[in-house]
Write a protein that holds these residues in place. Structure first.
Motif, PDB file in Angstrom:
ATOM      1  N   GLN A   1      15.538   5.818 -17.580  1.00  0.00           N
ATOM      2  CA  GLN A   1      15.492   4.622 -16.729  1.00  0.00           C
ATOM      3  C   GLN A   1      14.247   4.625 -15.852  1.00  0.00           C
ATOM      4  OE1 GLN A   1      18.936   3.877 -14.116  1.00  0.00           O
ATOM      5  NE2 GLN A   1      17.452   3.690 -12.460  1.00  0.00           N
ATOM      6  N   GLN A   2      13.918   5.777 -15.292  1.00  0.00           N
ATOM      7  CA  GLN A   2      12.774   5.850 -14.385  1.00  0.00           C
ATOM      8  C   GLN A   2      11.453   5.702 -15.128  1.00  0.00           C
ATOM      9  OE1 GLN A   2      13.661   9.648 -12.621  1.00  0.00           O
ATOM     10  NE2 GLN A   2      14.715   8.751 -10.862  1.00  0.00           N
ATOM     11  N   THR A   3      11.347   6.276 -16.312  1.00  0.00           N
ATOM     12  CA  THR A   3      10.099   6.166 -17.068  1.00  0.00           C
ATOM     13  C   THR A   3       9.829   4.739 -17.508  1.00  0.00           C
ATOM     14  OG1 THR A   3      11.270   6.745 -19.111  1.00  0.00           O
ATOM     15  CG2 THR A   3      10.208   8.540 -17.898  1.00  0.00           C
ATOM     16  N   GLN A   4      10.880   3.929 -17.652  1.00  0.00           N
ATOM     17  CA  GLN A   4      10.713   2.543 -18.070  1.00  0.00           C
ATOM     18  C   GLN A   4      10.509   1.603 -16.881  1.00  0.00           C
ATOM     19  OE1 GLN A   4      14.189   1.647 -20.377  1.00  0.00           O
ATOM     20  NE2 GLN A   4      13.507   2.810 -22.174  1.00  0.00           N
ATOM     21  N   ALA A   5      10.583   2.129 -15.666  1.00  0.00           N
ATOM     22  CA  ALA A   5      10.483   1.284 -14.477  1.00  0.00           C
ATOM     23  C   ALA A   5       9.038   0.907 -14.192  1.00  0.00           C
ATOM     24  CB  ALA A   5      11.075   2.015 -13.271  1.00  0.00           C
ATOM     25  N   ALA A   6       8.866  -0.061 -13.310  1.00  0.00           N
ATOM     26  CA  ALA A   6       7.534  -0.437 -12.850  1.00  0.00           C
ATOM     27  C   ALA A   6       6.926   0.719 -12.077  1.00  0.00           C
ATOM     28  CB  ALA A   6       7.629  -1.679 -11.965  1.00  0.00           C
ATOM     29  N   PRO A   7       5.631   0.966 -12.229  1.00  0.00           N
ATOM     30  CA  PRO A   7       4.995   2.049 -11.466  1.00  0.00           C
ATOM     31  C   PRO A   7       5.219   1.944  -9.966  1.00  0.00           C
ATOM     32  CG  PRO A   7       3.530   1.279 -13.194  1.00  0.00           C
ATOM     33  CD  PRO A   7       4.707   0.348 -13.201  1.00  0.00           C
ATOM     34  N   ASP A   8       5.304   0.729  -9.442  1.00  0.00           N
ATOM     35  CA  ASP A   8       5.560   0.574  -8.011  1.00  0.00           C
ATOM     36  C   ASP A   8       6.906   1.144  -7.590  1.00  0.00           C
ATOM     37  OD1 ASP A   8       3.206  -0.546  -7.390  1.00  0.00           O
ATOM     38  OD2 ASP A   8       3.909  -2.597  -7.241  1.00  0.00           O
TER      39      ASP A   8
ATOM     40  N   ALA B   1       0.832  -1.210   0.000  1.00  0.00           N
ATOM     41  CA  ALA B   1       0.000   0.000   0.000  1.00  0.00           C
ATOM     42  C   ALA B   1       0.861   1.251   0.000  1.00  0.00           C
ATOM     43  CB  ALA B   1      -0.927   0.003   1.218  1.00  0.00           C
ATOM     44  N   LEU B   2       1.959   1.236   0.750  1.00  0.00           N
ATOM     45  CA  LEU B   2       2.834   2.411   0.816  1.00  0.00           C
ATOM     46  C   LEU B   2       3.429   2.734  -0.542  1.00  0.00           C
ATOM     47  CD1 LEU B   2       4.678   1.595   4.168  1.00  0.00           C
ATOM     48  CD2 LEU B   2       2.843   3.250   3.803  1.00  0.00           C
ATOM     49  N   LEU B   3       3.635   1.716  -1.371  1.00  0.00           N
ATOM     50  CA  LEU B   3       4.151   1.942  -2.726  1.00  0.00           C
ATOM     51  C   LEU B   3       3.036   2.159  -3.737  1.00  0.00           C
ATOM     52  CD1 LEU B   3       6.940  -0.816  -2.908  1.00  0.00           C
ATOM     53  CD2 LEU B   3       7.241   1.628  -2.502  1.00  0.00           C
ATOM     54  N   GLY B   4       1.905   1.469  -3.538  1.00  0.00           N
ATOM     55  CA  GLY B   4       0.854   1.466  -4.551  1.00  0.00           C
ATOM     56  C   GLY B   4      -0.011   2.707  -4.585  1.00  0.00           C
ATOM     57  N   VAL B   5      -0.383   3.235  -3.414  1.00  0.00           N
ATOM     58  CA  VAL B   5      -1.307   4.376  -3.391  1.00  0.00           C
ATOM     59  C   VAL B   5      -0.696   5.627  -4.030  1.00  0.00           C
ATOM     60  CG1 VAL B   5      -2.615   5.944  -1.911  1.00  0.00           C
ATOM     61  CG2 VAL B   5      -2.596   3.493  -1.418  1.00  0.00           C
ATOM     62  N   PRO B   6       0.518   6.059  -3.643  1.00  0.00           N
ATOM     63  CA  PRO B   6       1.089   7.239  -4.315  1.00  0.00           C
ATOM     64  C   PRO B   6       1.246   7.051  -5.819  1.00  0.00           C
ATOM     65  CG  PRO B   6       2.299   6.755  -2.291  1.00  0.00           C
ATOM     66  CD  PRO B   6       1.405   5.595  -2.533  1.00  0.00           C
ATOM     67  N   SER B   7       1.602   5.831  -6.228  1.00  0.00           N
ATOM     68  CA  SER B   7       1.737   5.567  -7.664  1.00  0.00           C
ATOM     69  C   SER B   7       0.389   5.695  -8.366  1.00  0.00           C
ATOM     70  CB  SER B   7       2.311   4.164  -7.874  1.00  0.00           C
ATOM     71  OG  SER B   7       2.361   3.843  -9.239  1.00  0.00           O
ATOM     72  N   GLU B   8      -0.671   5.211  -7.726  1.00  0.00           N
ATOM     73  CA  GLU B   8      -2.019   5.340  -8.285  1.00  0.00           C
ATOM     74  C   GLU B   8      -2.399   6.812  -8.453  1.00  0.00           C
ATOM     75  OE1 GLU B   8      -6.057   4.566  -9.354  1.00  0.00           O
ATOM     76  OE2 GLU B   8      -4.319   3.225  -9.327  1.00  0.00           O
ATOM     77  N   ILE B   9      -2.143   7.627  -7.436  1.00  0.00           N
ATOM     78  CA  ILE B   9      -2.483   9.059  -7.497  1.00  0.00           C
ATOM     79  C   ILE B   9      -1.632   9.756  -8.549  1.00  0.00           C
ATOM     80  CG2 ILE B   9      -2.589  11.194  -6.172  1.00  0.00           C
ATOM     81  CD1 ILE B   9      -4.610   9.040  -5.319  1.00  0.00           C
ATOM     82  N   TYR B  10      -0.348   9.416  -8.629  1.00  0.00           N
ATOM     83  CA  TYR B  10       0.572  10.015  -9.602  1.00  0.00           C
ATOM     84  C   TYR B  10       0.085   9.774 -11.026  1.00  0.00           C
ATOM     85  CZ  TYR B  10       4.808  10.546 -12.432  1.00  0.00           C
ATOM     86  OH  TYR B  10       5.707  10.906 -13.399  1.00  0.00           O
ATOM     87  N   ARG B  11      -0.408   8.596 -11.291  1.00  0.00           N
ATOM     88  CA  ARG B  11      -0.743   8.219 -12.662  1.00  0.00           C
ATOM     89  C   ARG B  11      -2.183   8.539 -13.053  1.00  0.00           C
ATOM     90  NH1 ARG B  11      -0.532   2.781 -12.952  1.00  0.00           N
ATOM     91  NH2 ARG B  11      -0.115   2.720 -15.184  1.00  0.00           N
ATOM     92  N   PHE B  12      -3.105   8.488 -12.072  1.00  0.00           N
ATOM     93  CA  PHE B  12      -4.520   8.589 -12.442  1.00  0.00           C
ATOM     94  C   PHE B  12      -5.287   9.668 -11.687  1.00  0.00           C
ATOM     95  CE2 PHE B  12      -3.281   4.144 -13.230  1.00  0.00           C
ATOM     96  CZ  PHE B  12      -3.539   4.092 -14.593  1.00  0.00           C
ATOM     97  N   GLY B  13      -4.675  10.354 -10.749  1.00  0.00           N
ATOM     98  CA  GLY B  13      -5.387  11.411 -10.039  1.00  0.00           C
ATOM     99  C   GLY B  13      -5.983  10.945  -8.727  1.00  0.00           C
ATOM    100  N   THR B  14      -6.742  11.832  -8.092  1.00  0.00           N
ATOM    101  CA  THR B  14      -7.194  11.620  -6.715  1.00  0.00           C
ATOM    102  C   THR B  14      -8.535  10.911  -6.602  1.00  0.00           C
ATOM    103  OG1 THR B  14      -8.209  13.822  -6.716  1.00  0.00           O
ATOM    104  CG2 THR B  14      -5.945  13.648  -5.888  1.00  0.00           C
TER     105      THR B  14
END
Length: 620
Positions: A329-336, A86-99
């Motif tokens: 490198q970062q753009t090609q990384a996993a969203p997590d 959750a600590l990795l997934g939630v910020p990534s979700e907000i970063y990519r798709f909004g609130t």
């Protein structure tokens, strides 16, 4: 299941060993902070283990002697399913798709209110140790064993993956040794869980919750300061469409809507905070029923704060990378991995803060895994061993429970290794946790709210719910894997790493997983009721009224008093007893002392008298 399990990061990928990756490095101060986390967690566990060494009872080990207060239980409830995922997934979700995902918080109110006033009173007043003892008291031993085995399979698969996946993501970004972190976390967690029991797990959860809070707060403060403050963060996010309004579209194939998050989130919360053994065990360890209810209430603001902090990290990360674009490198990384890259970018040059966030990350893993070990040891002892060997002594049972807890720790390490070899199947393993939660919730609801439900209906309903859950879940994963193979990533990744426990990576399929708990629970209830009615309901069987929540009397009690007086059955405002002293004590295998006498009393009391609401509902 993870509290933020509805997050999806749409087919994330990790690089293979042949891919060149430039990793950030930790300073010695960062390593010291990480080691301190492990040392203090172990010290708390050993303190409770050696305090009263040789005088521990099975009740102290598995239930903390039922003397825990509201505050530690509340923080432990929060930490149990607030994993590193959750600590990795939630910020990534907000970063990519909004609130839009923030509206999941709307489900927390009902998702915690219902357990506080329905599940906790029933479980607490039955004086249970394992939640699955309820199933035997309500149905029979076969239903209890089916529920226990389902839970064990769910948690065994889950605990290995939740240990391995964050370590793998951390290794890819920072170069932090993969198997060193896996082995260290697994062994430390197994030792303090096995020796210290539930009390050690709860107090280490309190410490680890504070570490998680501090780690996230450090990232928010430093990150927002570097981009010009939270006001600027909100302005940039609004300009780029990352601040979402309420989406009322009823289409279930829309990625996130208010309906899928709020409605589906209630069932997700009920499966976690209502009937999951890891949480029920904490309720039952409270010194009073009131303390258990208050601890459930206290989780609500804590969950809201945690969700808001995850959303803020996502927004700060978005603003930061608008001003300082990601590397190739970062753009090609996993969203997590985005959060980890962001932390290393923002906190570099500040010795100790990257280590604090990594300590925060692994606090999430420790709290989740220790709860899994402890709950698995409890159900194994109470549901599978002690019912068949009731003659064994207290000292023997205490030693065996410690061995079982440590054994599950070793099994967790083995499952982490299996996870490393699973490749694409790893995503299925992640999803199994969420698939099983819905049917188990349905099984408990079937027994608690429908007095006509009988053992054959419960077993057939559970099987039908599991089949439906796996059919939809595995089918969605296979479809998403097919789409992933069709469009291979540019960095040559060989397998996907899911970011959560229930979400499917395909965007169009993801909302279905948000509602999967509701769908699967309903399947169990509907099939269970049909089979129960076809097999005669509870006719010829004795129904323990303590195992039923009186839905109809509770609803009728809401009517005006003048209306209640007009009802033909106005004397039947059946309620649960409020004094735990009126309950018969149970033996170690979940059978109530004097239950046979109670059965005779119940039979005689109903002769020649009008049926209560419960029996009216049973007759249907």
């Amino acid at each position: 299941m993870d509290m933020n399990a509805a997050v999806s990061t749409s087919a994330p990928f990790l690089p293979t060993s042949g891919t060149s990756m430039v990793t950030s490095t930790f300073s010695s101060v960062d390593y010291v902070i990480f080691v301190l986390l492990l040392a203090l967690s172990l010290a708390i566990g050993l303190y409770h283990a050696f305090r009263g060494w040789g005088r521990h009872t099975i009740g102290q080990l598995l239930m903390a002697d039922r003397k825990m207060g509201c505050f530690p239980v509340a923080l432990s409830l929060l930490a149990t399913f607030q994993s590193a995922v959750a600590l990795l997934g939630v910020p990534s979700e907000i970063y990519r798709f909004g609130t839009q995902y923030w509206f999941l918080g709307c489900s927390y109110f009902l998702g915690l209110l219902i357990p506080a006033h329905i599940f906790i009173p029933v479980f607490y007043r039955l004086h249970l140790t394992s939640a699955y003892e309820y199933l035997e008291l309500r149905f029979n031993k076969a239903v209890r064993v089916c529920g226990t085995v389902t839970f064990i399979l769910q948690m065994v698969i889950y605990m290995g993956v939740v240990l391995y996946a964050p370590s793998l993501a951390l290794n890819a970004v920072t170069g932090f040794d993969l198997w060193l972190s896996v082995l260290t976390l697994g062994i430390v967690c197994a030792v303090y869980t096995a020796l210290g029991g539930l009390k050690a797990v709860i107090w280490t959860d309190v410490f680890q919750t504070l570490v998680m809070f501090l780690g996230q707060l450090a990232v928010i403060i430093v990150g927002s300061a570097k981009v010009g403050g939270l006001g600027h963060v909100w302005e940039v996010a609004s300009q780029h469409g990352r601040i979402s309004g309420i989406e009322l579209d009823p289409d279930p194939f829309v990625r996130h809507t208010f309906w899928t998050l709020a409605f589906g989130g209630v069932f997700m919360m009920l499966s976690l905070y209502g009937v999951n053994q890891a949480q029920v065990q904490r309720y039952l360890s409270s010194r009073t029923e009131k303390a258990a209810v208050l601890s459930c209430y206290a989780v609500f603001p804590c969950q809201q704060v945690t969700l808001c902090m995850g959303c803020l990290i996502g927004l700060v990360m978005y603003t930061y990378y608008q001003e300082y674009p990601m590397s190739t490198q970062q753009t090609q990384a996993a969203p997590d991995q985005f959060v980890l890259y962001f932390v290393m970018d923002v906190l570099k040059g500040l010795p100790g803060l990257p280590g604090l966030f990594i300590a925060c990350l692994f606090s999430g893993s420790l709290s989740t895994i220790s709860s899994a070990f402890n709950s698995l040891a409890t159900v194994t002892m109470e549901d599978l061993i002690r019912p068949w060997f009731p003659e064994y002594s207290e000292a023997w049972a205490t030693r065996l429970s410690k061995i079982i807890a440590f054994g599950y720790g070793l099994l967790c390490l083995g499952m982490a290794y299996v996870s490393s070899q699973m490749g694409p199947v790893l995503q299925a393993a992640f999803s199994i946790f969420g698939m099983v939660g819905g049917p188990l919730l349905g099984l408990f609801c079937l027994g608690m709210f429908f007095p006509c439900a009988n053992p054959p209906g419960a077993i057939v309903g559970l099987v039908a719910g599991l089949i439906m859950a796996f059919w939809i879940g595995i089918g969605s994963i296979v479809s998403s894997m097919g789409s992933s193979v069709a469009s291979s990533p540019s960095n040559g990744s060989s397998f996907p790493l899911p970011s959560n426990l229930t979400a499917v990576t395909m965007t169009t399929l993801m909302p279905l997983t948000t509602l999967s708990n509701a769908h699967n629970s309903t399947t169990v209830i509907v099939v269970g009721l049909i089979v129960s009615l076809l097999t005669g309901g509870m006719r010829g069987r004795t129904l323990n009224p303590r195992t039923i929540y009186p839905v109809l009397p509770k609803l009728l009690a809401l009517l005006p008093l003048s209306w209640q007086k007009q009802l033909p059955c106005k004397s039947y405002s059946q309620d649960l007893p409020t004094d735990t002293a009126v309950f018969s004590e149970k033996t170690s295998n979940g059978i109530l002392w004097g239950s046979r006498d109670k059965k005779e009393e119940d039979r005689s009391s109903h002769k020649g008298s009008s049926p209560t609401f419960t029996l009216q509902e049973t007759s249907l």
